[in-house]
Design an enzyme around this catalytic site. Structure first.
Site, short mmCIF file in Angstrom:
data_model
loop_
_atom_site.label_atom_id
_atom_site.label_comp_id
_atom_site.label_asym_id
_atom_site.label_seq_id
_atom_site.Cartn_x
_atom_site.Cartn_y
_atom_site.Cartn_z
N GLY A 108 0.80 -1.22 0.00
CA GLY A 108 0.00 0.00 0.00
C GLY A 108 0.84 1.27 0.00
N CYS A 109 2.14 1.12 -0.02
CA CYS A 109 3.02 2.28 -0.08
C CYS A 109 3.48 2.47 -1.52
CB CYS A 109 4.24 2.09 0.81
SG CYS A 109 3.85 2.09 2.55
N GLN A 110 3.56 3.72 -1.93
CA GLN A 110 4.01 4.07 -3.28
C GLN A 110 5.49 3.70 -3.44
OE1 GLN A 110 3.67 8.26 -3.92
NE2 GLN A 110 4.06 8.12 -6.12
#
Length: 140
Positions: free
Chosen positions: A51-53
């Site tokens: 869920g992290c870029q």
């Protein structure tokens, strides 16, 4: 050992001295640069935060009383955010982590100055750290 709220209040005080967001970003980057590098052996798919870029790794170890977190990111701003989360939650008791209200994020204006993808990443990092704490709380 300072409490979670004492550590949050320290961070709020440090950021309140800076009015300009460019200065606050510079402080976040500086904090990220002080983060101890994560051993390469810990940069595994199981430690990556979904869920992290950017790529973010967080590990947790439990000594029977307190949770010891380590983390790193390949993005400089995110590394600073990881550093802030570690500063507040590292070396705390699992139940204290689970019971904590991380008000410093809103107080320093971080939530409103992050892009939506970075905000999602922040939520994902916190969720993972709480999951570790929940797992350790059930062991103690």
């Amino acid at each position: 050992m300072p409490t979670i709220n004492e550590l949050q209040d320290e961070i709020i005080e440090e950021f309140s001295a800076l009015d300009d967001w460019m200065d606050r970003y510079a402080l976040i980057i500086d904090l990220g640069n002080t983060l101890e590098p994560l051993p390469e052996s810990d940069k595994t798919p199981t430690n990556i935060i979904e869920g992290c870029q950017s790529r973010v790794w967080i590990t947790a170890h439990f000594d029977g009383e307190r949770v010891h977190f380590q983390g790193e990111s390949d993005a400089i701003i995110v590394k600073g955010i990881v550093s802030l989360l570690l500063r507040v939650l590292n070396d705390q008791k699992p139940q204290d982590i689970l019971d904590s209200d991380l008000y410093f994020i809103k107080e320093i204006g971080l939530s409103e100055h992050l892009s939506p993808t970075r905000s999602n990443g922040l939520v994902s990092m916190l969720r993972q750290m709480r999951l570790f704490a929940a797992a350790f709380a059930s062991q103690s």
